[in-house]
Design a protein around this motif. Structure first.
Motif, short mmCIF file in Angstrom:
data_model
loop_
_atom_site.label_atom_id
_atom_site.label_comp_id
_atom_site.label_asym_id
_atom_site.label_seq_id
_atom_site.Cartn_x
_atom_site.Cartn_y
_atom_site.Cartn_z
N UNK A 69 18.62 46.76 14.52
CA UNK A 69 18.79 46.68 15.96
C UNK A 69 20.24 46.90 16.37
N UNK A 70 21.17 46.44 15.55
CA UNK A 70 22.58 46.65 15.86
C UNK A 70 22.94 48.12 15.80
N UNK A 71 22.47 48.81 14.77
CA UNK A 71 22.78 50.24 14.65
C UNK A 71 22.03 51.06 15.69
N UNK A 72 20.84 50.62 16.08
CA UNK A 72 20.15 51.28 17.18
C UNK A 72 20.98 51.17 18.45
N UNK A 73 21.53 49.99 18.69
CA UNK A 73 22.36 49.76 19.88
C UNK A 73 23.50 50.77 19.95
N UNK A 74 24.25 50.91 18.86
CA UNK A 74 25.40 51.80 18.88
C UNK A 74 24.96 53.27 18.91
N UNK A 75 23.89 53.59 18.19
CA UNK A 75 23.39 54.96 18.20
C UNK A 75 23.02 55.40 19.62
N UNK A 194 22.52 43.33 25.95
CA UNK A 194 23.94 43.09 25.72
C UNK A 194 24.77 44.32 26.07
N UNK A 195 24.32 45.51 25.66
CA UNK A 195 25.06 46.73 25.94
C UNK A 195 25.09 47.01 27.44
N UNK A 196 23.95 46.92 28.09
CA UNK A 196 23.91 47.15 29.53
C UNK A 196 24.76 46.16 30.29
N UNK A 197 24.74 44.90 29.87
CA UNK A 197 25.54 43.87 30.53
C UNK A 197 27.03 44.14 30.38
N UNK A 198 27.44 44.58 29.19
CA UNK A 198 28.85 44.88 28.94
C UNK A 198 29.33 46.01 29.84
N UNK A 199 28.52 47.06 29.95
CA UNK A 199 28.91 48.21 30.77
C UNK A 199 29.07 47.82 32.24
N UNK A 200 28.20 46.97 32.74
CA UNK A 200 28.22 46.60 34.16
C UNK A 200 29.22 45.48 34.44
N UNK A 201 29.25 44.45 33.60
CA UNK A 201 30.16 43.33 33.84
C UNK A 201 31.62 43.75 33.76
N UNK A 202 31.91 44.77 32.90
CA UNK A 202 33.29 45.24 32.77
C UNK A 202 33.78 45.94 34.03
N UNK A 203 32.87 46.27 34.95
CA UNK A 203 33.28 46.83 36.24
C UNK A 203 34.01 45.77 37.06
#
Length: 227
Positions: A69-75, A194-203
Motif C-alpha cells: 500500500x505504501x508503494x502504491x501510494x507513491x506510484x 493521507x496523500x490527498x490530505x497532505x496535498x490539500x492541507x499544505x495549501x
C-alpha cells in the motif's frame, strides 16, 4: 568535518528513516509474536518461538500488506502529479505546467548538462526508460509486494481454515475471498487519504523549514513553492 560525519550529514534523511524502519519492524515482530501466542493459547494450541513466528505466513502477510500500500501510494502520486495540479499546494507543479514538459525543461537529449545522469544525454530509448524509471520501480515494487501479500495471505488463510477443520482454498480461490480484499483495501484507503490530505492541507498550513511546506509567509494561492 571528517568524512564519516559528512556521510552521515549528507545521508541523514535516508539513514534516519532506515533506522526507524528497522526498529518498527523489530517492534512489530515482538508485538505480533506476543499477540499470536495469546491467540494460540486461547484456542488451546501451543505457543511458538519468536523465530518460528518471524518465518511464518502470519508475520509475512502483516508486513507485506503494508509495503504494497505504501508503494502504491507513491506510484500513484508520482504519476498523478504529472497531469494533476492542486492550486496553492507545494506538492503540486505550477498550474500551467501539466504534462511531461519539454526536453529543455527536463534537461534531456541536447539540453542535458555535463553533470546530468548518463542516460539523460542520448535522447533514445535509454532516456525514455530513465525518464520514467522512478514510476517504473515504484510500480514494480508495488506489484511484487502485492503478489507476496497474496501468497503469504493465502498460506495464513489456509492455516486458519485447517485449524478450524475447514477445507483449504487454492491461490486463485483466495484472491476472491473477502480476507484478501479486506487486507488490501483497508491499507489502500488509508494511504490515499493521507496523500490527498497532505496535498490539500499544505495549501493552508505551514511547517517552517520543511521542503514539504511553503514558506510561512507565502500566500495560500502560491503553487509549487517550497520552504
Amino acid at each position: 568535518m571528517n568524512r564519516a560525519a559528512r556521510v552521515l550529514r549528507d545521508n541523514g534523511l535516508g539513514l534516519a528513516f532506515g533506522g526507524l524502519f528497522l526498529l518498527a519492524l523489530a517492534g512489530q515482530g515482538v508485538a505480533g509474536h506476543a499477540q499470536y501466542n495469546d491467540q494460540q493459547v486461547a484456542e488451546g494450541s501451543d505457543p511458538v518461538g519468536l523465530g518460528d513466528y518471524l518465518t511464518s505466513s502470519s508475520f509475512a502477510v502483516d508486513v507485506v500488506e503494508n509495503w504494497q500500500s505504501e508503494y502504491l501510494q507513491f506510484f500513484l502520486y508520482i504519476l498523478a502529479t504529472v497531469w494533476l495540479v492542486q492550486r496553492g499546494s507545494p506538492e503540486s507543479k505550477e498550474l500551467d505546467e501539466t504534462g511531461t514538459e519539454s526536453d529543455a525543461d527536463q534537461l534531456v537529449g541536447p539540453h542535458a548538462r555535463p553533470d546530468s545522469p548518463r542516460w539523460a544525454h542520448p535522447g533514445d530509448w535509454r532516456t525514455t526508460v530513465f525518464s520514467r524509471s522512478l514510476g517504473l520501480v515504484m510500480g514494480a515494487v508495488f506489484l511484487l509486494s502485492w503478489a507476496a501479500q497474496s501468497v503469504a495471505g493465502w498460506a495464513a488463510y489456509n492455516a486458519e481454515q485447517l485449524g478450524s477443520r475447514q477445507d483449504p482454498v487454492t491461490w486463485a480461490g483466495y484472491l476472491a475471498e473477502p480476507d484478501f480484499w479486506n487486507r488490501t483495501l483497508q491499507n489502500w484507503q488509508s494511504e490515499l487519504l493521507a496523500v490527498g490530505s497532505m496535498a490539500v492541507l499544505a495549501v493552508f498550513l505551514r511547517q517552517r523549514g520543511s521542503p514539504e511546506s511553503k514558506p510561512v509567509g507565502a500566500a495560500h494561492g502560491d503553487t509549487a513553492m517550497t520552504g
